[in-house]
Motif scaffolding. Structure first.
Motif, short mmCIF file in Angstrom:
data_model
loop_
_atom_site.label_atom_id
_atom_site.label_comp_id
_atom_site.label_asym_id
_atom_site.label_seq_id
_atom_site.Cartn_x
_atom_site.Cartn_y
_atom_site.Cartn_z
N UNK A 61 -9.21 -1.11 1.27
CA UNK A 61 -8.53 -2.17 0.53
C UNK A 61 -8.11 -1.69 -0.86
N UNK A 62 -8.97 -0.92 -1.53
CA UNK A 62 -8.64 -0.41 -2.87
C UNK A 62 -7.46 0.55 -2.82
N UNK A 63 -7.50 1.46 -1.85
CA UNK A 63 -6.39 2.42 -1.72
C UNK A 63 -5.08 1.71 -1.44
N UNK A 64 -5.13 0.69 -0.60
CA UNK A 64 -3.92 -0.05 -0.26
C UNK A 64 -3.34 -0.74 -1.48
N UNK A 82 -9.67 -5.25 14.70
CA UNK A 82 -9.66 -6.19 13.59
C UNK A 82 -9.42 -5.51 12.25
N UNK A 83 -9.30 -4.22 12.24
CA UNK A 83 -9.06 -3.48 11.01
C UNK A 83 -7.71 -3.91 10.44
N UNK A 84 -7.62 -4.19 9.16
CA UNK A 84 -6.34 -4.65 8.60
C UNK A 84 -5.29 -3.55 8.64
N UNK A 85 -4.06 -3.97 8.90
CA UNK A 85 -2.93 -3.05 8.91
C UNK A 85 -2.14 -3.30 7.64
N UNK A 86 -1.78 -2.23 6.96
CA UNK A 86 -1.07 -2.33 5.69
C UNK A 86 0.35 -1.82 5.84
N UNK A 87 1.28 -2.50 5.17
CA UNK A 87 2.66 -2.04 5.08
C UNK A 87 2.86 -1.51 3.68
N UNK A 88 3.11 -0.20 3.61
CA UNK A 88 3.25 0.46 2.32
C UNK A 88 4.72 0.71 2.03
N UNK A 89 5.07 0.97 0.77
CA UNK A 89 6.46 1.27 0.43
C UNK A 89 6.99 2.43 1.28
N UNK A 90 8.26 2.34 1.64
CA UNK A 90 8.86 3.36 2.47
C UNK A 90 8.67 3.06 3.95
N UNK A 91 8.36 1.79 4.30
CA UNK A 91 8.14 1.37 5.67
C UNK A 91 7.06 2.18 6.37
N UNK A 111 0.50 -1.39 -1.16
CA UNK A 111 0.63 -1.80 0.23
C UNK A 111 0.25 -3.27 0.37
N UNK A 112 0.83 -3.93 1.36
CA UNK A 112 0.52 -5.33 1.62
C UNK A 112 -0.08 -5.45 3.01
N UNK A 113 -1.02 -6.38 3.16
CA UNK A 113 -1.69 -6.59 4.43
C UNK A 113 -0.78 -7.38 5.36
#
Length: 185
Positions: free
Chosen positions: A63-66, A46-55, A71-73
């Motif tokens: 959440x703060x770091x993302x 259930x941990x959120x997965x983030x898509x950050x710049x650069x794929x 990064x987007x959830x």
């Protein structure tokens, strides 16, 4: 917690499976342990997965770091991870590759071969050029039997002129190459 006492006769009379032969309290503890392990795994999933710049896809950020990294959830989207294939190391061989130095004698031999090939090519192209010039006859080639129509004749004259121009450009390019090869470039 109550102590569980198992009789030897109970254990030998029953089949030897994972929880058979265990007292009801032991079965309950095993069930609780199994459920806790399952819920820990579910929490990890259930941990959120983030898509950050650069794929870049990660679940290792808070959440703060993302948010800080832009990064987007990802919600409910299946993620497929494909391992990249590592390139094979280039094999070393005796032939020269890229930036390897070549012995002076080998380079002289290569230059001589290059010059000889260019000279042969130039002679062949000059012979073809002179044949085209003779056929072109300064824009007045002789008519062929199937050229009773003036337009057919004019089309052939235009084709000869274009071929002559290309051949002259080829000869000029070969001469430039020979000059460059002769100057030790």
């Amino acid at each position: 917690m109550p102590r569980i006492k198992l009789e030897r006769s109970d254990m030998h009379d029953r089949k030897n499976t994972l929880t058979e032969g265990w007292a009801p309290a032991a079965r309950g503890l095993a069930l609780v342990a199994w459920l806790l392990a399952g819920s820990a795994q579910a929490q990890a999933e259930d941990k959120p997965v983030y898509r950050c710049p650069g794929n870049l896809y990660t679940d290792a950020l808070s959440a703060k770091e993302a948010i800080g990294k832009g990064c987007k959830t990802l919600e409910g989207a299946p993620i497929t991870v494909i391992q990249s294939i590592k390139p094979k190391a280039a094999s070393t061989s005796s032939s020269s590759t890229g930036g390897e130095k070549v012995a002076a004698d080998d380079q002289k031999a290569r230059d001589a071969d290059k010059r000889r090939i260019l000279e042969a090519e130039l002679q062949k192209e000059e012979a073809a050029l002179s044949a085209l010039q003779k056929q072109y006859n300064n824009g007045q080639p002789e008519r062929q039997g199937d050229e009773r129509n003036f337009q057919k004749y004019q089309d052939r004259v235009n084709e000869l002129k274009a071929a002559l121009t290309r051949k002259e450009a080829d000869v000029a390019a070969l001469r430039r190459e020979l000059t460059a090869a002769g100057s030790g470039k």
